[in-house]
Design a protein around this motif. Structure first.
Motif, PDB file in Angstrom:
ATOM      1  N   LEU A 130       0.642  -1.638   0.324  1.00  0.00           N
ATOM      2  CA  LEU A 130      -0.186  -0.265  -0.340  1.00  0.00           C
ATOM      3  C   LEU A 130       0.883   1.273   0.208  1.00  0.00           C
ATOM      4  N   LEU A 131       2.419   1.927   0.610  1.00  0.00           N
ATOM      5  CA  LEU A 131       2.848   2.603   1.004  1.00  0.00           C
ATOM      6  C   LEU A 131       3.199   2.840  -0.788  1.00  0.00           C
ATOM      7  N   SER A 132       3.802   1.764  -0.990  1.00  0.00           N
ATOM      8  CA  SER A 132       4.059   1.125  -2.692  1.00  0.00           C
ATOM      9  C   SER A 132       3.498   2.288  -3.604  1.00  0.00           C
ATOM     10  N   ASP A 133       2.383   1.714  -3.887  1.00  0.00           N
ATOM     11  CA  ASP A 133       1.249   1.732  -4.011  1.00  0.00           C
ATOM     12  C   ASP A 133       0.934   3.638  -4.559  1.00  0.00           C
ATOM     13  N   VAL A 134       1.526   4.525  -3.443  1.00  0.00           N
ATOM     14  CA  VAL A 134       1.190   6.122  -3.587  1.00  0.00           C
ATOM     15  C   VAL A 134       2.604   6.565  -3.931  1.00  0.00           C
ATOM     16  N   GLY A 135       3.663   5.829  -4.284  1.00  0.00           N
ATOM     17  CA  GLY A 135       4.564   6.463  -4.336  1.00  0.00           C
ATOM     18  C   GLY A 135       6.079   6.395  -3.748  1.00  0.00           C
ATOM     19  N   ASN A 136       5.761   5.944  -2.648  1.00  0.00           N
ATOM     20  CA  ASN A 136       6.701   5.885  -1.830  1.00  0.00           C
ATOM     21  C   ASN A 136       7.812   4.736  -1.992  1.00  0.00           C
ATOM     22  N   GLN A 137       9.311   4.824  -2.047  1.00  0.00           N
ATOM     23  CA  GLN A 137      10.505   3.797  -2.592  1.00  0.00           C
ATOM     24  C   GLN A 137      10.354   2.839  -1.368  1.00  0.00           C
TER      25      GLN A 137
END
Ligand code: KPL
Length: 309
Positions: free
Chosen positions: A18-25
């Motif tokens: 979920l954190l990756s899906d909003v642009g975090n690396q």
């Protein structure tokens, strides 16, 4: 934000995905090579309550050396592996890195602090439920708040930044300074649900469909609450039994992490959940007969070979 998730089981994949899906690396660090390969080749598949998606932006590796220093390291390995995992995670941790534990059970924050120093550690609890379906695939089985707090008071706003990043990822998150109260509150849910589901094979919600399991859930939680009271811990939830039953309903279709461990033939976290209550009870002179029976039964099932072996 550059984030590493150490331990890409059901919950690690959920938060990382979920954190990756909003642009975090985001990097998942795990020992399971097949899982790592599938995620890198096909992406991470998430189905369930937050919608079905395949996340191809996320990277996975078996070596923390491949990742380098991160802003945030989330530790999601089984409590039994915390010490070793944090030793292997040293390449991820720089002067400004914060290390967050959202693991089940007692003793994780303390084990991480020994390695990285208390000032870098934040701890918290999650009410999400997630199931690992196979390499590269999880099912998000239940939603709920994430609550995080520092082990020692912080002067900067890095905790709030993490909170914002989580919220942007759809993970409802708040900051609370009573970390031990939080950990003991969540512990109540694991005490009431995990061992009983592991022994009976029931899903979380099904525990309330049988008078017998409901009674055992209540007794196990009441014993733990008494241990907490004598220990001087102010548990977050005023009525832990009602709270644990609400977790059963919210994660009704989830197979608890301990049931998933037993099904896979893996070691469970019984010693840092019901077993920890028995040990604390012995130390403090509080009787914990139901937790003792649950602990002994789960230890027996752990030793028994899986059917068909
Ligand atoms: O944390 C959990 C677990 O399975 O370990 C609960 C809250 C019981 C959800 O399944």
């Amino acid at each position: 934000m550059k984030i590493a998730v150490v331990g890409a089981g059901a919950m690690g994949c959920l938060y990382g995905g979920l954190l990756s899906d909003v642009g975090n690396q985001v990097f998942l660090v795990d020992v399971w090579q097949e899982h790592v390969d599938v995620i890198n080749q096909k992406g991470l598949s998430i189905s369930g309550v937050s919608g079905d998606r395949r996340i191809t932006s996320i990277r996975a590796t078996t070596s923390a050396m491949d990742v380098g220093i991160c802003d945030l390291v989330i530790v999601f390995v089984k409590s039994t592996a915390t010490r070793l995992a944090v030793q292997h995670a040293q390449p991820l941790i720089g002067a400004d890195t914060l290390v967050l534990t959202l693991q089940n059970g007692l003793g994780n924050a303390e084990a991480i602090s020994e390695s990285v120093g208390e000032d870098k550690v934040i701890a918290g609890v999650t009410a999400h439920g997630s199931t690992l379906l196979g390499p590269g695939a999880i099912r998000h089985a239940g939603q709920g708040p994430t609550v995080i707090g520092p082990l020692v008071p912080r002067q900067d706003n890095r905790l709030e930044k993490i909170c914002t990043a989580f919220q942007q990822a759809g993970l409802e998150t708040i900051v609370d300074d009573n970390v031990m109260g939080l950990i003991w509150g969540k512990l109540m849910a694991n005490i009431g649900i995990n061992a009983l589901t592991a022994i009976t094979g029931l899903q979380n919600g099904e525990l309330l469909q049988y008078a017998e399991t409901e009674e055992l859930l209540e007794k196990a939680v009441q014993e733990a609450r008494e241990v907490a009271r004598v220990k001087g811990i102010t548990v977050k939830e005023e009525d832990p039994v009602a709270y644990v039953k609400s977790v059963c309903r919210k994660t009704a279709e989830n197979r608890s992490s301990m049931l998933q461990d037993i099904t896979r033939g893996s070691r469970t976290e019984i010693d840092v959940i019901n077993g920890a209550i028995v040990a604390e009870g012995l130390r403090l002179g509080v009787e914990t007969p139901v937790n003792r029976v649950l602990t002994l039964l789960v230890r027996t099932i752990e030793k028994k070979p899986l059917a068909g072996e």
